[in-house]
Design an enzyme around this catalytic site. Structure first.
Site, PDB file in Angstrom:
ATOM      1  CG  ASP A 165      -1.813  -1.202   1.313  1.00  0.00           C
ATOM      2  OD1 ASP A 165      -2.403  -1.596   0.301  1.00  0.00           O
ATOM      3  OD2 ASP A 165      -1.890  -1.797   2.411  1.00  0.00           O
ATOM      4  CE  LYS A 224       3.036  -2.559  -4.497  1.00  0.00           C
ATOM      5  NZ  LYS A 224       2.719  -2.216  -3.095  1.00  0.00           N
ATOM      6  N   GLY A 263      -3.923  -4.458  -4.359  1.00  0.00           N
ATOM      7  CA  GLY A 263      -4.611  -3.417  -5.115  1.00  0.00           C
ATOM      8  C   GLY A 263      -3.742  -2.203  -5.310  1.00  0.00           C
ATOM      9  CG  HIS A 264      -1.238  -1.396  -7.820  1.00  0.00           C
ATOM     10  ND1 HIS A 264      -0.536  -1.568  -6.659  1.00  0.00           N
ATOM     11  CD2 HIS A 264      -0.711  -2.270  -8.717  1.00  0.00           C
ATOM     12  CE1 HIS A 264       0.385  -2.508  -6.850  1.00  0.00           C
ATOM     13  NE2 HIS A 264       0.287  -2.958  -8.078  1.00  0.00           N
ATOM     14  CD  GLN A 294       0.384  -9.078  -2.028  1.00  0.00           C
ATOM     15  OE1 GLN A 294       1.239  -9.532  -2.766  1.00  0.00           O
ATOM     16  NE2 GLN A 294      -0.893  -9.299  -2.244  1.00  0.00           N
TER      17      GLN A 294
END
Length: 429
Positions: free
Chosen positions: A13, A16, A40-41, A223
């Site tokens: 988180d 990225k 998730g991004h 991650q």
């Protein structure tokens, strides 16, 4: 031309997606090399926010070829829903390539993930319940289902029968659940075969050929370093290798082809799920970081645990990944504090340690030793160069760079994709 690894240097988180998107128009391929839809991004383009889970961030850049490589585990229903969601918003997803060797998350993996986590009670790991861990377990146990198996019904059925022989025993006799019907699983998976077939390729071959042709390949991890199954805060980790070494095994690109390893560091620290977190805040400062930073999981929506910047973690990530550069994100979130604590070492049973403890027990008992830095009140969201930052913000950046052991090559000063200070070119040597 280079292969570049972009990865998280904390517990994930870190931003990225913003970093990947920043490089997007100069990159030919963006490759997701591990994880599943437990990651998730978030990418912000103008007034539009995109939450990506399985798809590489490069999917948002028209000229980039996005790749889901062999190290990823794929829930086909989730993938197709994500593709449809982007298509509905005018994003072209037709260039997506998927490795034939990537493993599939089935309905029984999700079921086992959820019942196992509930069964653990207070000892829960904090998984997302999306079947990621059980799928990786099957991969290592050599009973996994791969994307290529969708194209041979006989092999698919044999593999599912083999996997469910033992799993149904566990579900019925240990968890008191109904056994899973083999035919329904086969039928469920076969519906995706022809939809996915045009996207499936030997992605390792394609990526190596691209490098031979002088193309730029960006390898994007999900991650972060401290969630790596080998090098993270085990057992409170993910089931794959987000670290730089995982980029090679997860993509089929050899280590000698990687030129740059860029670590993403948030200007403070967050994590989701259980496990040690020495700088975690339980006071107003923690809530303030959570609110201003919008700290909720992209995939799960869970509130993130928040704390101050942790130097030993940053230095550890530099060492484990062989970082060449750091992208510091969310510096703007720290605007408004009179003083900003930075953890420079730990107190472990009365002894000072400037490195991450060797054992799980020591990490759980590590207490942060802080150095106080002066804060700033000026709005930095419009800064384009280091000179645009107020002195105290610049001093904060310089302090983190000196302590972390890697040059800071870019700084995020706001949500928008353009709210970034570029210092060193992340592609050119």
């Amino acid at each position: 031309m280079p292969a570049i690894v972009l990865l998280g240097s904390q517990w994930g988180d870190e931003g990225k997606g913003k970093a990947t998107d920043l490089l997007g128009d100069r990159v030919d391929y963006v490759v997701r090399y591990q994880g599943g839809n437990n990651a998730g991004h978030t990418v912000v383009i103008g007034d539009k926010k995109f939450a990506l889970h399985l798809l590489p961030s490069g999917i948002l850049t028209p000229d980039v070829i996005p790749v889901i490589a062999n190290g990823v585990v794929i829930d086909p229903a989730v993938l197709l829903a994500e593709i449809a969601g982007l298509s509905d918003r005018g994003i072209n997803t037709s260039k997506l390539l998927i490795s034939a060797n990537a493993h599939l998350i089935t309905s029984y993996h999700v079921t086992l993930d959820k019942v196992t986590e509930r069964f653990l009670g207070k000892a829960q790991i904090g998984t997302t319940g999306r079947g990621i861990g059980p799928t990786y377990s099957d991969k290592i146990g050599r009973v996994g289902i791969r994307v290529q198996d969708l194209f041979d019904e006989s092999i698919l059925r044999q593999k599912i029968e083999s996997a469910l022989t033992s799993k149904n025993q566990v579900l019925v006799k240990v968890f008191n659940r109904r056994e899973i019907d083999i035919d329904s699983v086969v039928t469920d998976l076969l519906q995706f075969a022809e939809i996915l077939r045009p996207m499936v390729r030997d992605t390792s071959l394609i990526l190596n050929q691209a490098l031979d042709e002088g193309k730029v390949v960006l390898l994007e991890g999900g991650q972060g370093t401290l969630l790596d199954v080998d090098h993270g805060t085990y057992p409170f980790v993910t089931s794959s290798n987000p670290t730089a070494g995982g980029a090679c095994t997860g993509s089929g690109i050899g280590p000698t082809r990687i030129d740059r390893v860029v670590g993403i560091l948030k200007a403070y620290t967050t994590r989701v799920g259980s496990g040690p977190f020495p700088t975690e805040l339980f006071d107003e400062d923690g809530e303030k970081l959570r609110t201003i930073g919008g700290e909720r999981g992209v995939t799960t929506g869970r509130p993130r645990r928040c704390g101050w910047f942790d130097v030993p973690i940053a230095r550890y990530a530099t060492r484990i990944n062989g970082l060449t550069d750091t992208f510091l994100t969310k510096l703007d979130v720290l605007t408004g504090w009179d003083q900003i604590p930075v953890c420079v070492a730990y107190d472990i049973y009365g002894e000072r340690s400037e490195e991450i403890p060797m054992t799980q027990t020591e990490f759980h008992h590590a207490k942060p030793i802080y150095e106080m830095l002066p804060g700033w009140s000026e709005d930095i969201s419009g800064a384009k160069t280091l000179a645009d930052l107020p002195k105290n913000a610049r001093d904060y950046v310089d302090f983190l760079e000196a302590k972390s052991g890697t040059r800071i090559s870019a700084i995020g000063v706001g949500q928008d994709r353009n709210a970034t200070i570029a210092i060193n070119d992340l592609i050119a040597s």
